[in-house]
Design a protein around this motif. Structure first.
Motif, PDB file in Angstrom:
ATOM      1  N   CYS A   1       1.171  14.370 -15.749  1.00 54.85           N
ATOM      2  CA  CYS A   1       0.090  13.552 -15.411  1.00 54.85           C
ATOM      3  C   CYS A   1       0.824  12.125 -15.195  1.00 54.85           C
ATOM      4  O   CYS A   1       0.417  11.102 -14.192  1.00 54.85           O
ATOM      5  CB  CYS A   1      -1.019  13.588 -16.273  1.00 54.85           C
ATOM      6  N   ALA A   2       1.306  11.501 -16.305  1.00 49.60           N
ATOM      7  CA  ALA A   2       1.750  10.116 -16.525  1.00 49.60           C
ATOM      8  C   ALA A   2       2.758   9.768 -15.435  1.00 49.60           C
ATOM      9  O   ALA A   2       2.677   8.826 -14.771  1.00 49.60           O
ATOM     10  CB  ALA A   2       2.293   9.886 -17.855  1.00 49.60           C
ATOM     11  N   GLY A   3       3.627  10.746 -15.083  1.00 49.44           N
ATOM     12  CA  GLY A   3       4.607  10.500 -14.037  1.00 49.44           C
ATOM     13  C   GLY A   3       4.014  10.629 -12.628  1.00 49.44           C
ATOM     14  O   GLY A   3       4.686   9.708 -11.817  1.00 49.44           O
ATOM     15  N   PHE A   4       3.169  11.589 -12.324  1.00 49.48           N
ATOM     16  CA  PHE A   4       2.664  11.634 -11.308  1.00 49.48           C
ATOM     17  C   PHE A   4       1.619  10.305 -10.940  1.00 49.48           C
ATOM     18  O   PHE A   4       1.871   9.969  -9.694  1.00 49.48           O
ATOM     19  CB  PHE A   4       1.552  12.818 -11.276  1.00 49.48           C
ATOM     20  N   GLN A   5       1.021   9.906 -11.668  1.00 46.57           N
ATOM     21  CA  GLN A   5      -0.050   8.781 -11.850  1.00 46.57           C
ATOM     22  C   GLN A   5       0.926   7.562 -11.344  1.00 46.57           C
ATOM     23  O   GLN A   5       0.690   6.690 -10.734  1.00 46.57           O
ATOM     24  CB  GLN A   5      -0.788   8.497 -12.941  1.00 46.57           C
ATOM     25  N   ALA A   6       2.190   7.479 -12.282  1.00 50.06           N
ATOM     26  CA  ALA A   6       2.899   6.421 -11.806  1.00 50.06           C
ATOM     27  C   ALA A   6       3.416   6.087 -10.643  1.00 50.06           C
ATOM     28  O   ALA A   6       3.863   5.087  -9.925  1.00 50.06           O
ATOM     29  CB  ALA A   6       4.070   6.398 -12.915  1.00 50.06           C
ATOM     30  N   ALA A   7       3.688   7.297  -9.926  1.00 46.41           N
ATOM     31  CA  ALA A   7       4.387   7.385  -8.797  1.00 46.41           C
ATOM     32  C   ALA A   7       3.200   6.990  -7.608  1.00 46.41           C
ATOM     33  O   ALA A   7       3.806   6.333  -6.807  1.00 46.41           O
ATOM     34  CB  ALA A   7       5.039   8.781  -8.462  1.00 46.41           C
ATOM     35  N   VAL A   8       2.075   7.522  -7.488  1.00 51.86           N
ATOM     36  CA  VAL A   8       1.073   7.028  -6.894  1.00 51.86           C
ATOM     37  C   VAL A   8       0.678   5.498  -7.065  1.00 51.86           C
ATOM     38  O   VAL A   8       0.783   4.823  -6.093  1.00 51.86           O
ATOM     39  CB  VAL A   8      -0.335   7.733  -7.255  1.00 51.86           C
ATOM     40  N   ARG A   9       0.741   5.101  -8.060  1.00 53.22           N
ATOM     41  CA  ARG A   9       0.412   3.707  -8.249  1.00 53.22           C
ATOM     42  C   ARG A   9       1.637   2.788  -7.895  1.00 53.22           C
ATOM     43  O   ARG A   9       1.153   1.897  -6.958  1.00 53.22           O
ATOM     44  CB  ARG A   9       0.622   3.333  -9.958  1.00 53.22           C
ATOM     45  N   ASP A  10       2.785   3.111  -8.003  1.00 56.54           N
ATOM     46  CA  ASP A  10       3.898   2.438  -7.168  1.00 56.54           C
ATOM     47  C   ASP A  10       4.048   2.367  -5.804  1.00 56.54           C
ATOM     48  O   ASP A  10       4.355   1.399  -5.294  1.00 56.54           O
ATOM     49  CB  ASP A  10       5.243   3.154  -7.822  1.00 56.54           C
ATOM     50  N   VAL A  11       3.848   3.814  -5.292  1.00 59.03           N
ATOM     51  CA  VAL A  11       3.742   3.678  -3.811  1.00 59.03           C
ATOM     52  C   VAL A  11       2.676   3.054  -3.389  1.00 59.03           C
ATOM     53  O   VAL A  11       2.781   2.026  -2.249  1.00 59.03           O
ATOM     54  CB  VAL A  11       3.451   5.085  -3.227  1.00 59.03           C
ATOM     55  N   LEU A  12       1.437   3.030  -3.774  1.00 57.54           N
ATOM     56  CA  LEU A  12       0.299   2.146  -3.239  1.00 57.54           C
ATOM     57  C   LEU A  12       0.538   0.814  -3.627  1.00 57.54           C
ATOM     58  O   LEU A  12       0.287  -0.181  -2.558  1.00 57.54           O
ATOM     59  CB  LEU A  12      -0.968   2.621  -3.881  1.00 57.54           C
ATOM     60  N   THR A  13       1.099   0.283  -4.593  1.00 54.22           N
ATOM     61  CA  THR A  13       1.386  -0.902  -4.829  1.00 54.22           C
ATOM     62  C   THR A  13       2.480  -1.504  -4.016  1.00 54.22           C
ATOM     63  O   THR A  13       2.195  -2.888  -3.342  1.00 54.22           O
ATOM     64  CB  THR A  13       1.821  -1.222  -6.216  1.00 54.22           C
TER      65      THR A  13
END
Length: 360
Positions: free
Chosen positions: A243-255
């Protein structure tokens, strides 16, 4: 000084039945009845069940909103309703109720684009002036928009497949977490290590502001299966780290995509530097923090709605309806429920166009 009209808002685009009463920017009442318990065993929203539930409880939501606000139905000056996009059965339930109320009260009826409700929320919560840059990020949609008016939106980019909220929901199902997926994944991620699994950051190697999250979900599925095969199942820490890795990927892409959208926006509107975020995924704390940091770096004002106004609600519909009404927009009994309704009608469809028009 004229008193602002009392506007009744009705929202039923997905699985939340909602009614609200607003006077100007003052929220007198906001009632939301969710349907999570009805859909939980199916692993997602069932349109037919959602439509039937809306038909049963929308009028009760209106009654509760009136009671909470301490006003009589006869005092309502206009009825605003989500007319799309969304699950057609639910949208139709709301539209038909709104038509009946507007007819009986002999007041204006205003059909509101659900996405415009989200996009105009910063004006309700923070009185943000036009124009501003909006990241609309929810269960079914993800777009970067320049918002110049209640009917004036320019899309700078958006998702070409899954929306982030949809990806969060699918991730939760893959990992056996409850729905809705966004809060469940974020809660699990708090105990996880986002560095353990390095998931892809889709489309960052391409120019522009378009996004993709389908491949990210597939990467998580493969990692889950590899772990399960190697150790005979998943441990609690595995789920947290995934979950942490997935959330970080979404965060990084959107940012990163937001950084690109900011550059495009500032080229056109250097004297109105503001970035707003809205929609269900706007409730995600790591994403909010990353976007706020981006705004500090780029000198933009950052606004995000309170959590109760991130997810679907009728307060945003009532407010958007008020802006449209002030601009001279209202509708008659021919108002139709629309499953598709893009905000930027001049932009090419991101995901294609069917018989009923562009999706978003």
């Amino acid at each position: 000084m004229m008193t602002a009209p009392l506007i009744l808002g009705i929202e039923s685009s997905c699985d939340d039945s909602a009614a609200a009463l607003l006077r100007g920017r003052e929220v007198l009442a906001s009632v939301v009845r969710g349907q999570a318990a009805l859909h939980d065993s199916f692993g997602g929203v069932v349109p037919e069940i959602a439509a039937r539930a809306h038909a049963e409880v929308l009028a009760l939501c209106v009654e509760e909103a009136l009671e909470t606000a301490g006003v009589a139905l006869s005092e309502v000056d206009a009825v605003a309703v989500t007319a799309g996009p969304g699950l057609i059965g639910g949208v139709l339930s709301g539209v038909m109720l709104a038509k009946g109320l507007a007819t009986g009260l002999r007041v204006p009826l205003v059909g509101v684009n659900h996405l415009a409700g989200h996009a105009l929320t910063p004006r309700l919560t923070d009185d943000l002036p036009f124009p501003y840059l909006m990241l609309l990020v929810s269960g079914g949609h993800c777009q970067f928009l320049v918002v110049r008016g209640p009917q004036d939106f320019t899309r700078l980019g958006g998702t070409i497949d899954d929306a982030p909220g949809e990806a969060f929901d699918k991730t939760a199902r893959l990992l056996g977490l409850p729905q809705p997926g966004g809060p469940s994944v974020e809660a699990a991620a708090r105990e996880g290590d986002e560095r353990r699994f390095r998931f892809p950051r889709p489309l960052l190697d391409r120019p522009g502001c378009d996004l993709s999250f389908s491949g990210l979900k597939t990467a998580l599925l493969r990692q889950r299966d590899q772990l399960a095969a190697a150790q005979g199942g998943l441990h609690r820490q595995d789920v947290a780290d995934l979950c942490a890795g997935f959330q970080a990927a979404v965060r990084d892409v959107l940012t990163e995509k937001a950084r690109r959208a900011v550059a495009l926006y500032l080229d056109e509107s250097p004297d109105a530097p503001a970035l707003a975020v809205a929609g269900g995924v706007a409730a995600n704390t790591p994403l909010r923090m990353a976007l706020e940091t981006l705004c500090v770096e780029t000198g933009l004002r950052f606004t995000a709605p309170p959590l109760k106004l991130c997810t679907d609600n009728a307060a945003m519909i009532a407010y958007a309806g008020g802006e449209l009404l002030a601009a001279g927009v209202s509708h008659d009994m021919t108002l139709s429920a629309r499953p598709r309704w893009p905000l930027d009608r001049d932009a090419a469809p991101l995901i294609g166009s069917g018989k009923k028009g562009a999706k978003a």
